[in-house]
Design a protein around this motif. Structure first.
Motif, PDB file in Angstrom:
ATOM      1  N   GLU A   1       3.184   5.781   6.267  1.00  0.00           N
ATOM      2  CA  GLU A   1       2.847   6.455   5.012  1.00  0.00           C
ATOM      3  C   GLU A   1       1.874   5.654   4.153  1.00  0.00           C
ATOM      4  OE1 GLU A   1       6.279   8.365   3.143  1.00  0.00           O
ATOM      5  OE2 GLU A   1       7.402   8.075   4.989  1.00  0.00           O
ATOM      6  N   SER A   2       2.204   4.391   3.841  1.00  0.00           N
ATOM      7  CA  SER A   2       1.331   3.633   2.940  1.00  0.00           C
ATOM      8  C   SER A   2      -0.056   3.452   3.546  1.00  0.00           C
ATOM      9  CB  SER A   2       1.940   2.263   2.638  1.00  0.00           C
ATOM     10  OG  SER A   2       3.251   2.400   2.159  1.00  0.00           O
ATOM     11  N   LEU A   3      -0.118   3.222   4.860  1.00  0.00           N
ATOM     12  CA  LEU A   3      -1.408   2.988   5.509  1.00  0.00           C
ATOM     13  C   LEU A   3      -1.967   4.258   6.148  1.00  0.00           C
ATOM     14  CD1 LEU A   3      -0.599  -0.540   6.951  1.00  0.00           C
ATOM     15  CD2 LEU A   3      -2.315  -0.020   5.225  1.00  0.00           C
ATOM     16  N   ALA A   4      -1.445   5.412   5.735  1.00  0.00           N
ATOM     17  CA  ALA A   4      -1.885   6.680   6.329  1.00  0.00           C
ATOM     18  C   ALA A   4      -3.355   6.976   6.042  1.00  0.00           C
ATOM     19  CB  ALA A   4      -1.010   7.827   5.831  1.00  0.00           C
ATOM     20  N   GLY A   5      -3.935   6.344   5.024  1.00  0.00           N
ATOM     21  CA  GLY A   5      -5.337   6.570   4.724  1.00  0.00           C
ATOM     22  C   GLY A   5      -6.226   5.445   5.214  1.00  0.00           C
ATOM     23  N   ASP A   6      -5.681   4.578   6.043  1.00  0.00           N
ATOM     24  CA  ASP A   6      -6.408   3.393   6.505  1.00  0.00           C
ATOM     25  C   ASP A   6      -6.445   3.406   8.032  1.00  0.00           C
ATOM     26  OD1 ASP A   6      -7.624   0.875   6.508  1.00  0.00           O
ATOM     27  OD2 ASP A   6      -6.216   0.035   5.064  1.00  0.00           O
TER      28      ASP A   6
ATOM     29  N   ALA B   1      -9.344  -1.274   5.681  1.00  0.00           N
ATOM     30  CA  ALA B   1      -9.514  -1.336   4.227  1.00  0.00           C
ATOM     31  C   ALA B   1      -8.543  -2.304   3.565  1.00  0.00           C
ATOM     32  CB  ALA B   1      -9.367   0.061   3.621  1.00  0.00           C
ATOM     33  N   ALA B   2      -7.292  -2.285   3.970  1.00  0.00           N
ATOM     34  CA  ALA B   2      -6.296  -3.129   3.297  1.00  0.00           C
ATOM     35  C   ALA B   2      -6.474  -4.600   3.634  1.00  0.00           C
ATOM     36  CB  ALA B   2      -4.882  -2.682   3.665  1.00  0.00           C
TER      37      ALA B   2
ATOM     38  N   LEU C   1      -2.007  -7.728   5.784  1.00  0.00           N
ATOM     39  CA  LEU C   1      -0.738  -7.584   5.079  1.00  0.00           C
ATOM     40  C   LEU C   1       0.345  -8.267   5.887  1.00  0.00           C
ATOM     41  CD1 LEU C   1      -0.926  -3.735   4.382  1.00  0.00           C
ATOM     42  CD2 LEU C   1      -1.480  -5.571   2.771  1.00  0.00           C
TER      43      LEU C   1
ATOM     44  N   TYR D   1      -2.037  12.224  17.449  1.00  0.00           N
ATOM     45  CA  TYR D   1      -3.270  12.999  17.618  1.00  0.00           C
ATOM     46  C   TYR D   1      -4.422  12.164  18.174  1.00  0.00           C
ATOM     47  CZ  TYR D   1      -5.286  10.669  13.608  1.00  0.00           C
ATOM     48  OH  TYR D   1      -5.792   9.697  12.787  1.00  0.00           O
TER      49      TYR D   1
ATOM     50  N   LEU E   1      -8.022  11.570   8.382  1.00  0.00           N
ATOM     51  CA  LEU E   1      -7.261  12.046   7.218  1.00  0.00           C
ATOM     52  C   LEU E   1      -6.797  13.484   7.446  1.00  0.00           C
ATOM     53  CD1 LEU E   1      -9.450  10.534   4.349  1.00  0.00           C
ATOM     54  CD2 LEU E   1      -7.156   9.804   5.029  1.00  0.00           C
TER      55      LEU E   1
ATOM     56  N   ARG F   1      -3.880  13.537   9.840  1.00  0.00           N
ATOM     57  CA  ARG F   1      -2.633  12.973   9.309  1.00  0.00           C
ATOM     58  C   ARG F   1      -2.039  13.856   8.224  1.00  0.00           C
ATOM     59  NH1 ARG F   1      -4.765   6.651   9.328  1.00  0.00           N
ATOM     60  NH2 ARG F   1      -5.485   6.749  11.482  1.00  0.00           N
TER      61      ARG F   1
ATOM     62  N   GLU G   1       0.752   3.717  -5.940  1.00  0.00           N
ATOM     63  CA  GLU G   1       0.934   2.498  -5.142  1.00  0.00           C
ATOM     64  C   GLU G   1      -0.115   1.448  -5.480  1.00  0.00           C
ATOM     65  OE1 GLU G   1       2.657   0.082  -3.304  1.00  0.00           O
ATOM     66  OE2 GLU G   1       3.391   1.802  -2.166  1.00  0.00           O
TER      67      GLU G   1
ATOM     68  N   ALA H   1      -3.331  -3.467  -2.087  1.00  0.00           N
ATOM     69  CA  ALA H   1      -3.027  -2.800  -0.827  1.00  0.00           C
ATOM     70  C   ALA H   1      -1.592  -3.010  -0.373  1.00  0.00           C
ATOM     71  CB  ALA H   1      -3.960  -3.317   0.267  1.00  0.00           C
ATOM     72  N   ILE H   2      -0.878  -3.926  -0.991  1.00  0.00           N
ATOM     73  CA  ILE H   2       0.457  -4.235  -0.476  1.00  0.00           C
ATOM     74  C   ILE H   2       1.400  -3.076  -0.745  1.00  0.00           C
ATOM     75  CG2 ILE H   2       2.346  -5.893  -0.479  1.00  0.00           C
ATOM     76  CD1 ILE H   2       0.474  -7.888  -1.825  1.00  0.00           C
ATOM     77  N   PRO H   3       1.981  -2.513   0.314  1.00  0.00           N
ATOM     78  CA  PRO H   3       2.958  -1.439   0.086  1.00  0.00           C
ATOM     79  C   PRO H   3       4.171  -2.011  -0.640  1.00  0.00           C
ATOM     80  CG  PRO H   3       2.224  -1.480   2.377  1.00  0.00           C
ATOM     81  CD  PRO H   3       1.783  -2.758   1.747  1.00  0.00           C
TER      82      PRO H   3
ATOM     83  N   ARG I   1       6.312   2.138  -2.645  1.00  0.00           N
ATOM     84  CA  ARG I   1       6.986   2.994  -1.661  1.00  0.00           C
ATOM     85  C   ARG I   1       8.194   2.274  -1.057  1.00  0.00           C
ATOM     86  NH1 ARG I   1       2.850   4.893   0.315  1.00  0.00           N
ATOM     87  NH2 ARG I   1       2.896   7.082  -0.232  1.00  0.00           N
TER      88      ARG I   1
ATOM     89  N   PRO J   1      -9.046  -2.877  -0.415  1.00  0.00           N
ATOM     90  CA  PRO J   1      -7.582  -2.856  -0.393  1.00  0.00           C
ATOM     91  C   PRO J   1      -6.993  -1.843  -1.372  1.00  0.00           C
ATOM     92  CG  PRO J   1      -8.377  -5.117  -0.362  1.00  0.00           C
ATOM     93  CD  PRO J   1      -9.575  -4.249  -0.615  1.00  0.00           C
TER      94      PRO J   1
ATOM     95  N   SER K   1      -7.326   1.543   0.024  1.00  0.00           N
ATOM     96  CA  SER K   1      -6.338   1.799   1.082  1.00  0.00           C
ATOM     97  C   SER K   1      -5.052   2.352   0.483  1.00  0.00           C
ATOM     98  CB  SER K   1      -6.060   0.507   1.861  1.00  0.00           C
ATOM     99  OG  SER K   1      -4.965   0.678   2.739  1.00  0.00           O
TER     100      SER K   1
ATOM    101  N   LEU L   1      -5.580   5.900  -0.863  1.00  0.00           N
ATOM    102  CA  LEU L   1      -5.668   6.908   0.198  1.00  0.00           C
ATOM    103  C   LEU L   1      -4.319   7.164   0.863  1.00  0.00           C
ATOM    104  CD1 LEU L   1      -9.147   5.838   1.456  1.00  0.00           C
ATOM    105  CD2 LEU L   1      -8.561   8.135   0.689  1.00  0.00           C
ATOM    106  N   GLY L   2      -3.486   6.114   0.981  1.00  0.00           N
ATOM    107  CA  GLY L   2      -2.127   6.320   1.487  1.00  0.00           C
ATOM    108  C   GLY L   2      -1.383   7.309   0.594  1.00  0.00           C
TER     109      GLY L   2
ATOM    110  N   VAL M   1      -2.790  10.888   1.061  1.00  0.00           N
ATOM    111  CA  VAL M   1      -2.235  11.559   2.243  1.00  0.00           C
ATOM    112  C   VAL M   1      -0.837  12.094   1.937  1.00  0.00           C
ATOM    113  CG1 VAL M   1      -1.408  11.209   4.612  1.00  0.00           C
ATOM    114  CG2 VAL M   1      -3.633  10.285   3.913  1.00  0.00           C
TER     115      VAL M   1
ATOM    116  N   ARG N   1       0.241  16.028   1.836  1.00  0.00           N
ATOM    117  CA  ARG N   1       1.307  16.533   2.707  1.00  0.00           C
ATOM    118  C   ARG N   1       2.360  17.267   1.887  1.00  0.00           C
ATOM    119  NH1 ARG N   1       2.696  11.095   6.087  1.00  0.00           N
ATOM    120  NH2 ARG N   1       1.365  11.396   7.906  1.00  0.00           N
TER     121      ARG N   1
END
Lengths: 429, 429
Positions: free
Chosen positions: A145-150, A293-294, A297, A336, B31, B34, B130, B136-138, B141, B308, B311, B314-315, B318, B322
């Motif tokens: 989820e968090s990296l879903a755009g990366d 992008a991130a 981590l 996919y 994107l 996902r 986030e 960028a650090i999750p 979440r 970052p 990222s 974008l997470g 997404v 959804r």
């Protein structure tokens, strides 16, 4: 808040299951507030019903797990039995009877994840399994989820606490493998039969799961190259120290530089002491993720144990219950991208090779020629002579595993090479 | 997959915004796969429309952000303007006109998070952020979802890259604050006016957000005790080294031991070199989370920068897309626990105090008496004499901040105490 409780069936009541049940009771109000409805433990399937389970109403305990998941009024099945069967059949039966599933079962997910996801999708149910990889460390959710755009390029991690405990002990005390294993067993970090851990089977299952999620591609357990850590010696650690490295059992999932294929592998490797994974001590786990992008981590924490695993299970339980109340499901399998999963031969990395050679002029030239003939470029060589025998330590530049294998086969055929003492990959640079 | 695209309005096109737009274009297929539908950049609100923005259709650029969020066909507004206004009004307007919002705005979230969450909830829309904490650090979440079944007791982190760069530089080179700040400015790690970073305002906003989520309690920016790092000296680093510590600017959110109240604070502190946060170098961020069941977790990565942060944005994008396709929303504000947020005086920790004292007999006895009278127990004392002056370094056991403050006030009144050279909290033990 809804007052009618969501019903949870617990399959398995061992170290993890009993902790899940305990927290469901002690933190019932918090869970209800966070979900938006109370959750009720509706049944607990066990093998030995006579065992006293503190805090669990004996009326909930059953040996008939199948009947429990077939009841039809169960909202969420929590599967903490482990192993392939009966877990697999119980999970698919649960979907068929309207329940979503939270599982901690890495072996099953690695082997049959695609089929289980398909079954969940077919019935419009959730399949969550944060606890299957690296215990309490949030890893599946951040990757999914968090990296879903990366775009994730590499996942590099210590995902088995038992082997990290053993390797850390060898590193810090100079002990050999057997001695360190004995201590791990005595302290309860290693099981009586440690095969799944020390031969890398456990880590390989986690690597398959992580690679699949990271690369949106199905990665089967058979796709994961696996090498255990039972051959790692005190001498290897001395070599590592000389290089400013330590040795860890790593799970490495990588996208090839051209982006078109991926690999997944588990093996011991030298990593520089300056790398954050080098300082992961004892039975802790840590996973490094590199993305476009991130950047870099790292996720660190306890990789096993009843409470940490229960924390991950309950986080999933809250998410699945919320989804259920909202009449929705979370993200399912994402495959996919369907990238090629390449074999170990395609992996490109560096190598540390120790050779026992004859102590006479010309040996280095012979050895260097073999490396050159196989297209493996040498970074450094160190020669040490002793009593007519000598050792030659070669550290290479980046080369494919196939080239390295060819090099080593050719080296073994040289008269002057008495033996290949060790081959260790060098990662994390 | 749905073919009608989800429409995204981008507010702000600076370092982060331009990176969000770039990735939306270059990773459009990923994107879409996902999310389950394509996403389309429907408009970009900027201040300087004449600036050339590579890869962005000039027809999409507007200076009228309000008209953009009011269009009515926007699915998600991405706010990367920063600051309180006009961001706040634009976000609430977006909700009123049917859009969900992804924001990277820590200052706004810390100050008005509750009102913004209420507006989102009222209109049945998502508010995700986030990117507001630790780039960028999750972190949001994992705290909000992965640990939803656990009880978080402490969040301890390095959440400002600029100050970590400066402190790391002071530690590794022996430089003073100004010299290290100058280098950070020259390298682009510090802004021309570094106040928000070095005085801890930025970290305090993040602490308020993290504490709110971790403890399911509203924590206002005013509730966060804040002390910058401009007073940290090279001498403090020498003292830290003598104690086997380094100095970091920490954001600390803690549940009191009785569980009934929480505190949030930002200040420089000594932490042992063995603590994982001690080895966080340069402009990196890392956050340590301690919870009942999971134990100790750490999250590490780049805390700022265009890519970052993009990222993280974008997470969220997404996830929000959804949710929108599923006709649902993610978890909103969770403030049900409504714990008391105590002031700094209630915080209990250890202290390292350097006193300049007269070099004569009886001084230590006097000083020790003052500590005892205020109920602050001394762990170690070190005396160093020089030219009729002496320094006394006292490290205490755990004591409340109020007791320590009383102690220091009384010490200042002693004839034999010439000055209090420094007071530094000791954390992470």
């Amino acid at each position: 808040m809804r007052t009618r409780p969501l019903k949870v069936a617990l399959l398995g009541c061992g170290v993890v299951g009993s902790e899940v049940a305990r927290i469901m009771t002690t933190h019932a109000d918090d869970l209800a507030a966070r979900i938006g409805a109370p959750v009720e433990l509706a049944g607990v399937a066990v093998r030995r019903p006579s065992k006293v389970r503190e805090g669990i109403d004996p009326a909930l305990v059953t040996t008939d797990a199948t009947a429990l998941v077939k009841r039809g009024d169960i909202d969420v099945v929590v599967e903490v039995i482990g192993g392939i069967e009966p877990a697999r059949t119980l999970i698919t039966t649960a979907f068929e009877h309207g329940a979503s599933v939270v599982s901690a079962n890495k072996a099953l997910l690695a082997q049959d994840g695609a089929a289980l996801h398909a079954a969940a999708g077919q019935h419009g149910k959730d399949l969550y399994y944060e606890a299957a990889v690296a215990g309490a460390i949030p890893l599946i959710r951040p990757l999914r989820e968090s990296l879903a755009g990366d775009k994730v390029n590499r996942v590099l991690g210590i995902v088995n606490g038992t082997t990290n405990f053993i390797l850390d002990k060898m590193d810090s005390t100079g002990a050999g493998y057997q001695e360190a294993l004995d201590e791990a067993t005595a302290l309860g970090y290693a099981e009586a039969d440690p095969t799944a851990d020390v031969e890398g089977f456990d880590a390989a299952a986690k690597a398959a799961i992580l690679a699949g999620i990271a690369f949106h591609t199905r990665v089967r357990l058979d796709d994961v190259y696996r090498e255990g850590m039972t051959e790692v010696t005190a001498a290897d650690f001395r070599s590592a120290t000389e290089m400013g490295c330590t040795i860890k059992l790593l799970a490495i999932c990588e996208r090839a530089r051209d982006g078109a294929s991926v690999t997944a592998r588990v093996h011991p490797a030298m990593i520089p002491l300056s790398h954050p994974l080098a300082s992961v001590r004892g039975a802790y786990n840590a996973v490094f993720v590199e993305s476009d992008a991130a950047g870099q981590l790292m996720f660190y924490g306890p990789g096993a144990g009843g409470s940490p695993t229960a924390s991950a299970v309950l986080g999933d339980l809250v998410a699945v219950c919320r989804n259920r109340l909202n009449g929705t499901t979370g993200p399912g399998e994402s495959a996919y991208a369907d990238l090629t999963v390449s074999s170990m031969g395609e992996v490109v990395t560096r190598y540390h090779i120790s050779l026992d050679v004859a102590d006479k002029p010309g040996v280095l030239a012979q050895v260097a020629t073999v490396f050159a003939e196989h297209g493996v470029s040498i970074d450094t060589v160190r020669q040490q002579g002793k009593d007519g025998e000598a050792s030659l330590v070669v550290v290479t530049h980046r080369a494919s595993d196939a080239s390295l294998t060819g090099t080593v086969e050719a080296l073994r055929k040289l008269d002057t090479v008495r033996g290949v003492a060790s081959i260790m990959r060098v990662e994390g640079e």
